[in-house]
Design a protein around this motif. Structure first.
Motif, PDB file in Angstrom:
ATOM      1  N   ASP A   1       0.832  -1.206   0.000  1.00  0.00           N
ATOM      2  CA  ASP A   1       0.000   0.000   0.000  1.00  0.00           C
ATOM      3  C   ASP A   1       0.868   1.259   0.000  1.00  0.00           C
ATOM      4  O   ASP A   1       0.595   2.226  -0.719  1.00  0.00           O
ATOM      5  CB  ASP A   1      -0.917  -0.012   1.224  1.00  0.00           C
ATOM      6  CG  ASP A   1      -1.826   1.207   1.269  1.00  0.00           C
ATOM      7  OD1 ASP A   1      -2.560   1.452   0.297  1.00  0.00           O
ATOM      8  OD2 ASP A   1      -1.801   1.923   2.289  1.00  0.00           O
TER       9      ASP A   1
ATOM     10  N   GLU B   1       2.426   1.778  -3.439  1.00  0.00           N
ATOM     11  CA  GLU B   1       1.490   2.370  -4.395  1.00  0.00           C
ATOM     12  C   GLU B   1       1.322   3.863  -4.135  1.00  0.00           C
ATOM     13  O   GLU B   1       1.342   4.673  -5.068  1.00  0.00           O
ATOM     14  CB  GLU B   1       0.139   1.662  -4.315  1.00  0.00           C
ATOM     15  CG  GLU B   1      -0.882   2.188  -5.310  1.00  0.00           C
ATOM     16  CD  GLU B   1      -2.166   1.389  -5.286  1.00  0.00           C
ATOM     17  OE1 GLU B   1      -3.223   1.976  -4.938  1.00  0.00           O
ATOM     18  OE2 GLU B   1      -2.127   0.178  -5.619  1.00  0.00           O
TER      19      GLU B   1
ATOM     20  N   ARG C   1      -5.211   1.877 -14.764  1.00  0.00           N
ATOM     21  CA  ARG C   1      -5.143   1.168 -13.488  1.00  0.00           C
ATOM     22  C   ARG C   1      -5.775   1.980 -12.355  1.00  0.00           C
ATOM     23  O   ARG C   1      -6.316   1.402 -11.409  1.00  0.00           O
ATOM     24  CB  ARG C   1      -3.688   0.807 -13.175  1.00  0.00           C
ATOM     25  CG  ARG C   1      -3.215  -0.364 -14.032  1.00  0.00           C
ATOM     26  CD  ARG C   1      -1.712  -0.442 -14.189  1.00  0.00           C
ATOM     27  NE  ARG C   1      -1.330  -1.617 -14.965  1.00  0.00           N
ATOM     28  CZ  ARG C   1      -1.450  -1.731 -16.290  1.00  0.00           C
ATOM     29  NH1 ARG C   1      -1.964  -0.720 -16.992  1.00  0.00           N
ATOM     30  NH2 ARG C   1      -1.099  -2.835 -16.911  1.00  0.00           N
ATOM     31  N   GLN C   2      -5.742   3.300 -12.468  1.00  0.00           N
ATOM     32  CA  GLN C   2      -6.445   4.120 -11.481  1.00  0.00           C
ATOM     33  C   GLN C   2      -7.955   3.899 -11.576  1.00  0.00           C
ATOM     34  O   GLN C   2      -8.647   3.824 -10.555  1.00  0.00           O
ATOM     35  CB  GLN C   2      -6.130   5.603 -11.700  1.00  0.00           C
ATOM     36  CG  GLN C   2      -4.761   6.033 -11.204  1.00  0.00           C
ATOM     37  CD  GLN C   2      -4.507   7.519 -11.441  1.00  0.00           C
ATOM     38  OE1 GLN C   2      -4.703   8.025 -12.547  1.00  0.00           O
ATOM     39  NE2 GLN C   2      -4.068   8.217 -10.406  1.00  0.00           N
TER      40      GLN C   2
ATOM     41  N   ARG D   1      -8.683   0.624  -9.998  1.00  0.00           N
ATOM     42  CA  ARG D   1      -8.624   0.739  -8.538  1.00  0.00           C
ATOM     43  C   ARG D   1      -9.908   1.363  -8.001  1.00  0.00           C
ATOM     44  O   ARG D   1     -10.452   0.926  -6.976  1.00  0.00           O
ATOM     45  CB  ARG D   1      -7.419   1.591  -8.124  1.00  0.00           C
ATOM     46  CG  ARG D   1      -7.352   1.953  -6.650  1.00  0.00           C
ATOM     47  CD  ARG D   1      -7.103   0.760  -5.759  1.00  0.00           C
ATOM     48  NE  ARG D   1      -5.748   0.283  -5.884  1.00  0.00           N
ATOM     49  CZ  ARG D   1      -5.421  -1.003  -5.961  1.00  0.00           C
ATOM     50  NH1 ARG D   1      -6.368  -1.928  -5.923  1.00  0.00           N
ATOM     51  NH2 ARG D   1      -4.162  -1.384  -6.067  1.00  0.00           N
ATOM     52  N   SER D   2     -10.435   2.369  -8.693  1.00  0.00           N
ATOM     53  CA  SER D   2     -11.683   3.001  -8.273  1.00  0.00           C
ATOM     54  C   SER D   2     -12.844   2.014  -8.354  1.00  0.00           C
ATOM     55  O   SER D   2     -13.719   1.992  -7.469  1.00  0.00           O
ATOM     56  CB  SER D   2     -11.985   4.221  -9.156  1.00  0.00           C
ATOM     57  OG  SER D   2     -11.001   5.215  -8.987  1.00  0.00           O
TER      58      SER D   2
ATOM     59  N   SER E   1     -12.646  -0.343  -5.465  1.00  0.00           N
ATOM     60  CA  SER E   1     -13.080   0.354  -4.253  1.00  0.00           C
ATOM     61  C   SER E   1     -14.598   0.470  -4.202  1.00  0.00           C
ATOM     62  O   SER E   1     -15.206   0.347  -3.135  1.00  0.00           O
ATOM     63  CB  SER E   1     -12.449   1.752  -4.191  1.00  0.00           C
ATOM     64  OG  SER E   1     -11.043   1.660  -4.114  1.00  0.00           O
TER      65      SER E   1
ATOM     66  N   THR F   1      -9.513  -6.093 -10.451  1.00  0.00           N
ATOM     67  CA  THR F   1      -8.543  -6.349  -9.386  1.00  0.00           C
ATOM     68  C   THR F   1      -7.171  -6.657  -9.975  1.00  0.00           C
ATOM     69  O   THR F   1      -6.142  -6.163  -9.488  1.00  0.00           O
ATOM     70  CB  THR F   1      -9.007  -7.517  -8.498  1.00  0.00           C
ATOM     71  OG1 THR F   1     -10.280  -7.198  -7.912  1.00  0.00           O
ATOM     72  CG2 THR F   1      -8.003  -7.794  -7.395  1.00  0.00           C
TER      73      THR F   1
ATOM     74  N   ALA G   1      -5.773  -3.379 -11.374  1.00  0.00           N
ATOM     75  CA  ALA G   1      -5.388  -2.444 -10.319  1.00  0.00           C
ATOM     76  C   ALA G   1      -4.113  -2.873  -9.617  1.00  0.00           C
ATOM     77  O   ALA G   1      -3.381  -2.040  -9.083  1.00  0.00           O
ATOM     78  CB  ALA G   1      -6.522  -2.318  -9.298  1.00  0.00           C
TER      79      ALA G   1
ATOM     80  N   LEU H   1      -0.976  -0.984 -10.530  1.00  0.00           N
ATOM     81  CA  LEU H   1      -0.962   0.473 -10.430  1.00  0.00           C
ATOM     82  C   LEU H   1       0.359   1.010  -9.888  1.00  0.00           C
ATOM     83  O   LEU H   1       0.911   1.975 -10.420  1.00  0.00           O
ATOM     84  CB  LEU H   1      -2.127   0.950  -9.553  1.00  0.00           C
ATOM     85  CG  LEU H   1      -2.207   2.457  -9.275  1.00  0.00           C
ATOM     86  CD1 LEU H   1      -2.252   3.250 -10.578  1.00  0.00           C
ATOM     87  CD2 LEU H   1      -3.429   2.772  -8.407  1.00  0.00           C
TER      88      LEU H   1
END
Length: 224
Positions: free
Chosen positions: A83, A86, A154-155, A158-159, A162, A182, A185, A188
């Motif tokens: 984390d 990233e 990839r952003q 990721r959204s 989430s 997944t 992401a 990322l």
């Protein structure tokens, strides 16, 4: 160097470079935790017999207990450092972009500026900004554009992941879509780091161009 001989952009380039160095350390730590976790996987280790009795309780197998606890610790370490990798990689990418855009706009920012909360960088909202067209004559511009597209893709993934996390029961969600998002992401951090590295190269290019007053072709190299 004395303060009189240090170029105005010294601290700016150091700011960007330090973010890249921090990201590399987090990446190395995450990889080390993953390897350490693999080494204590019970599926690949010979069992160690032996148990002891805890008065008033049950029996405990010390070796199995150690593997369980170490597995939890390494898993937590890997997740935490991943984390942080990233977050710092994205900070690296945004910082390099901001520095380049500022210089091309005729500004002289002394440092990179980013907010911090709970030990993490507060990243700008929205996708990575495009680099100005003034950078188009740099031979690394096309690669930088491709890397930006990878980061944005990839952003978005990721959204999406989430958003899925808000659902209490994922069984009713599009599991194939979630699986794809997944997997996307997961790349990322690496994509953001690659962009940041290319952006740091672009930063040195525009600084050299500004210093010489000419369109220098592909002569700026970021520090490794």
């Amino acid at each position: 160097m004395t303060s009189d001989t240090i170029p105005w952009f010294h601290h700016l380039t150091d700011s960007v470079h330090a973010l890249g160095a921090a990201a590399r350390e987090y990446r190395t730590a995450s990889q080390a935790a993953r390897v350490a976790s693999w080494h204590i996987d019970p599926a690949r280790l010979l069992p160690v017999d032996g148990a002891l009795h805890v008065p008033g309780r049950d029996f405990v197998r010390p070796y199995d207990d150690a593997l369980l606890k170490l597995g939890d610790l390494y898993s937590e370490l890997e997740s935490g450092t991943k984390d942080l990798y990233e977050n710092s990689s994205l900070a690296y990418a945004y910082a390099a972009t901001s520095a380049v855009r500022s210089i091309l706009a005729g500004e002289r920012p002394p440092h990179v500026e980013l907010g911090r909360r709970d030990g993490r960088y507060e990243l700008p909202t929205g996708s990575l900004p495009e680099m100005p067209s003034a950078l188009d004559h740099w031979t690394g511009a096309e690669r930088l554009t491709r890397l930006r597209e990878h980061v944005i893709e990839r952003q978005r993934a990721r959204s999406l992941v989430s958003d899925f996390a808000f659902y209490e029961d994922l069984a009713d969600c599009e599991t194939a879509e979630l699986t794809t998002a997944t997997a996307c992401a997961a790349g990322l951090a690496d994509s953001a780091y690659a962009y940041g590295e290319a952006g740091e190269n672009a930063l040195h290019f525009v600084l050299l161009s500004a210093a010489t007053g000419t369109a220098v072709m592909d002569t700026a190299g970021g520090r490794q």
